[in-house]
Design a protein around this motif. Structure first.
Motif, PDB file in Angstrom:
ATOM      1  N   GLN A  20       0.999  -1.168  -0.045  1.00  0.00           N
ATOM      2  CA  GLN A  20       0.009  -0.031  -0.164  1.00  0.00           C
ATOM      3  C   GLN A  20       0.892   1.235  -0.224  1.00  0.00           C
ATOM      4  O   GLN A  20       0.485   2.070  -0.522  1.00  0.00           O
ATOM      5  CB  GLN A  20      -1.057   0.224   1.042  1.00  0.00           C
ATOM      6  CG  GLN A  20      -2.009  -1.251   1.170  1.00  0.00           C
ATOM      7  CD  GLN A  20      -2.830  -1.301   2.406  1.00  0.00           C
ATOM      8  OE1 GLN A  20      -2.552  -0.852   3.441  1.00  0.00           O
ATOM      9  NE2 GLN A  20      -3.798  -1.989   2.267  1.00  0.00           N
ATOM     10  N   VAL A  21       2.065   1.402   0.669  1.00  0.00           N
ATOM     11  CA  VAL A  21       2.952   2.362   0.632  1.00  0.00           C
ATOM     12  C   VAL A  21       3.494   2.456  -0.611  1.00  0.00           C
ATOM     13  O   VAL A  21       3.636   3.732  -1.224  1.00  0.00           O
ATOM     14  CB  VAL A  21       3.766   2.132   1.961  1.00  0.00           C
ATOM     15  CG1 VAL A  21       4.969   3.247   1.876  1.00  0.00           C
ATOM     16  CG2 VAL A  21       3.248   2.320   3.188  1.00  0.00           C
ATOM     17  N   ALA A  22       3.811   1.320  -1.213  1.00  0.00           N
ATOM     18  CA  ALA A  22       4.448   1.612  -2.496  1.00  0.00           C
ATOM     19  C   ALA A  22       3.531   2.083  -3.680  1.00  0.00           C
ATOM     20  O   ALA A  22       3.846   2.956  -4.419  1.00  0.00           O
ATOM     21  CB  ALA A  22       4.755   0.090  -2.900  1.00  0.00           C
ATOM     22  N   ALA A  23       2.259   1.909  -3.478  1.00  0.00           N
ATOM     23  CA  ALA A  23       1.153   2.209  -4.351  1.00  0.00           C
ATOM     24  C   ALA A  23       1.008   3.914  -3.906  1.00  0.00           C
ATOM     25  O   ALA A  23       0.794   4.567  -5.053  1.00  0.00           O
ATOM     26  CB  ALA A  23      -0.363   1.773  -4.043  1.00  0.00           C
ATOM     27  N   LEU A  24       1.151   4.406  -2.874  1.00  0.00           N
ATOM     28  CA  LEU A  24       1.405   5.645  -2.526  1.00  0.00           C
ATOM     29  C   LEU A  24       2.355   6.396  -3.496  1.00  0.00           C
ATOM     30  O   LEU A  24       2.323   7.419  -3.816  1.00  0.00           O
ATOM     31  CB  LEU A  24       1.629   6.076  -1.159  1.00  0.00           C
ATOM     32  CG  LEU A  24       0.417   5.889  -0.157  1.00  0.00           C
ATOM     33  CD1 LEU A  24       0.765   6.016   1.441  1.00  0.00           C
ATOM     34  CD2 LEU A  24      -0.857   6.799  -0.630  1.00  0.00           C
ATOM     35  N   GLY A  25       3.447   5.726  -3.488  1.00  0.00           N
ATOM     36  CA  GLY A  25       4.576   6.281  -4.358  1.00  0.00           C
ATOM     37  C   GLY A  25       4.101   6.631  -5.616  1.00  0.00           C
ATOM     38  O   GLY A  25       4.988   7.246  -6.435  1.00  0.00           O
ATOM     39  N   ASP A  41       9.208  10.726   2.259  1.00  0.00           N
ATOM     40  CA  ASP A  41       8.609  10.268   3.457  1.00  0.00           C
ATOM     41  C   ASP A  41       8.290   8.646   3.056  1.00  0.00           C
ATOM     42  O   ASP A  41       8.604   7.718   3.626  1.00  0.00           O
ATOM     43  CB  ASP A  41       7.361  10.730   3.609  1.00  0.00           C
ATOM     44  CG  ASP A  41       7.650  11.998   4.168  1.00  0.00           C
ATOM     45  OD1 ASP A  41       8.637  12.400   4.802  1.00  0.00           O
ATOM     46  OD2 ASP A  41       6.543  12.871   4.303  1.00  0.00           O
ATOM     47  N   ILE A  42       7.976   8.668   1.685  1.00  0.00           N
ATOM     48  CA  ILE A  42       7.626   7.304   1.049  1.00  0.00           C
ATOM     49  C   ILE A  42       8.971   6.486   0.776  1.00  0.00           C
ATOM     50  O   ILE A  42       8.897   5.331   1.318  1.00  0.00           O
ATOM     51  CB  ILE A  42       6.940   7.635  -0.472  1.00  0.00           C
ATOM     52  CG1 ILE A  42       5.471   8.119  -0.073  1.00  0.00           C
ATOM     53  CG2 ILE A  42       6.532   5.923  -0.924  1.00  0.00           C
ATOM     54  CD1 ILE A  42       4.574   7.696   0.627  1.00  0.00           C
ATOM     55  N   LEU A  43       9.885   7.190   0.276  1.00  0.00           N
ATOM     56  CA  LEU A  43      11.333   6.482   0.161  1.00  0.00           C
ATOM     57  C   LEU A  43      11.768   5.931   1.427  1.00  0.00           C
ATOM     58  O   LEU A  43      12.375   4.795   1.618  1.00  0.00           O
ATOM     59  CB  LEU A  43      11.863   7.483  -0.682  1.00  0.00           C
ATOM     60  CG  LEU A  43      11.678   7.736  -2.234  1.00  0.00           C
ATOM     61  CD1 LEU A  43      12.578   8.666  -2.816  1.00  0.00           C
ATOM     62  CD2 LEU A  43      11.629   6.412  -3.183  1.00  0.00           C
ATOM     63  N   SER A  44      11.692   6.793   2.579  1.00  0.00           N
ATOM     64  CA  SER A  44      12.350   6.422   3.956  1.00  0.00           C
ATOM     65  C   SER A  44      11.465   5.215   4.257  1.00  0.00           C
ATOM     66  O   SER A  44      12.121   4.369   4.998  1.00  0.00           O
ATOM     67  CB  SER A  44      12.405   7.615   4.763  1.00  0.00           C
ATOM     68  OG  SER A  44      12.951   8.829   4.313  1.00  0.00           O
ATOM     69  N   ALA A  45      10.294   5.213   4.241  1.00  0.00           N
ATOM     70  CA  ALA A  45       9.485   4.213   4.769  1.00  0.00           C
ATOM     71  C   ALA A  45       9.619   2.817   4.142  1.00  0.00           C
ATOM     72  O   ALA A  45       9.882   1.752   4.744  1.00  0.00           O
ATOM     73  CB  ALA A  45       8.174   4.481   4.571  1.00  0.00           C
ATOM     74  N   LEU A  46       9.849   2.946   2.818  1.00  0.00           N
ATOM     75  CA  LEU A  46      10.123   1.686   2.048  1.00  0.00           C
ATOM     76  C   LEU A  46      11.742   1.081   2.075  1.00  0.00           C
ATOM     77  O   LEU A  46      11.929   0.016   2.020  1.00  0.00           O
ATOM     78  CB  LEU A  46       9.696   2.015   0.617  1.00  0.00           C
ATOM     79  CG  LEU A  46       8.330   1.889   0.180  1.00  0.00           C
ATOM     80  CD1 LEU A  46       7.972   2.438  -1.202  1.00  0.00           C
ATOM     81  CD2 LEU A  46       7.533   0.789   0.611  1.00  0.00           C
ATOM     82  N   ALA A  47      12.639   2.059   2.629  1.00  0.00           N
ATOM     83  CA  ALA A  47      13.915   1.910   2.983  1.00  0.00           C
ATOM     84  C   ALA A  47      14.074   0.875   4.056  1.00  0.00           C
ATOM     85  O   ALA A  47      15.145   0.373   4.251  1.00  0.00           O
ATOM     86  CB  ALA A  47      14.748   3.003   2.916  1.00  0.00           C
ATOM     87  N   ILE A  60       4.975   8.295  11.795  1.00  0.00           N
ATOM     88  CA  ILE A  60       5.854   9.184  12.773  1.00  0.00           C
ATOM     89  C   ILE A  60       6.554  10.100  11.712  1.00  0.00           C
ATOM     90  O   ILE A  60       6.564  11.249  12.400  1.00  0.00           O
ATOM     91  CB  ILE A  60       7.432   8.100  13.086  1.00  0.00           C
ATOM     92  CG1 ILE A  60       6.794   7.108  13.950  1.00  0.00           C
ATOM     93  CG2 ILE A  60       8.470   8.964  13.442  1.00  0.00           C
ATOM     94  CD1 ILE A  60       7.762   5.984  14.251  1.00  0.00           C
ATOM     95  N   LEU A  61       6.842   9.934  10.471  1.00  0.00           N
ATOM     96  CA  LEU A  61       7.294  11.252   9.701  1.00  0.00           C
ATOM     97  C   LEU A  61       6.215  12.233   9.708  1.00  0.00           C
ATOM     98  O   LEU A  61       6.603  13.453   9.644  1.00  0.00           O
ATOM     99  CB  LEU A  61       7.703  10.791   8.286  1.00  0.00           C
ATOM    100  CG  LEU A  61       9.021   9.985   8.554  1.00  0.00           C
ATOM    101  CD1 LEU A  61       9.177   8.983   7.024  1.00  0.00           C
ATOM    102  CD2 LEU A  61      10.354  10.452   8.786  1.00  0.00           C
ATOM    103  N   CYS A  62       5.001  11.673   9.398  1.00  0.00           N
ATOM    104  CA  CYS A  62       4.030  12.735   9.100  1.00  0.00           C
ATOM    105  C   CYS A  62       3.514  13.520  10.358  1.00  0.00           C
ATOM    106  O   CYS A  62       3.467  14.836  10.310  1.00  0.00           O
ATOM    107  CB  CYS A  62       2.717  11.801   8.538  1.00  0.00           C
ATOM    108  SG  CYS A  62       1.169  13.122   8.179  1.00  0.00           S
ATOM    109  N   CYS A  63       3.050  12.676  11.386  1.00  0.00           N
ATOM    110  CA  CYS A  63       2.500  13.296  12.735  1.00  0.00           C
ATOM    111  C   CYS A  63       3.628  14.074  13.565  1.00  0.00           C
ATOM    112  O   CYS A  63       3.237  14.920  14.279  1.00  0.00           O
ATOM    113  CB  CYS A  63       1.653  12.211  13.168  1.00  0.00           C
ATOM    114  SG  CYS A  63       0.324  11.765  12.109  1.00  0.00           S
ATOM    115  N   GLN A  64       4.367  13.209  13.710  1.00  0.00           N
ATOM    116  CA  GLN A  64       5.578  13.454  15.011  1.00  0.00           C
ATOM    117  C   GLN A  64       6.540  14.014  14.459  1.00  0.00           C
ATOM    118  O   GLN A  64       6.962  15.177  15.168  1.00  0.00           O
ATOM    119  CB  GLN A  64       5.913  12.199  15.739  1.00  0.00           C
ATOM    120  CG  GLN A  64       4.625  11.615  16.432  1.00  0.00           C
ATOM    121  CD  GLN A  64       4.947  10.311  17.098  1.00  0.00           C
ATOM    122  OE1 GLN A  64       6.116   9.573  16.929  1.00  0.00           O
ATOM    123  NE2 GLN A  64       3.941   9.487  17.673  1.00  0.00           N
TER     124      GLN A  64
END
Length: 84
Positions: A20-25, A41-47, A60-64
């Motif tokens: 799902q995160v990859a689809a956001l990309g 953010d997407i790239l960091s999460a997928l890494a 974490i990246l978005c909210c905090q």
């Protein structure tokens, strides 16, 4: 055996959320900004390693992360972001 089952379920959830995160990309940068994310953010999460849930990293990246940094930069006392 219960520990094995919970680990298996956690790995399956991480794999589903990774897709799902990859689809956001696939979204363009404008749409990502509309939902409060950036391409990095997407790239960091997928890494993250494959067994980790990338959606937790996005939260974490978005909210905090950014909210905290922006509030400190602007001279306000840190408080949780409204999206969490």
């Amino acid at each position: 055996m219960p520990g094995f089952l919970s680990t298996l379920l956690r790995l399956a959830r991480a794999a589903r959320n990774r897709r799902q995160v990859a689809a956001l990309g696939e979204l363009d940068n404008h749409l990502l900004r509309d939902i409060g994310l950036e391409r990095t953010d997407i790239l960091s999460a997928l890494a993250q390693p494959g067994y980790r849930d990338p959606s937790r990293m996005l939260k974490i990246l978005c909210c905090q992360g950014r909210a905290f940094v922006e509030r400190v930069r602007d001279g306000f006392a840190p408080r949780p972001a409204s999206c969490c």
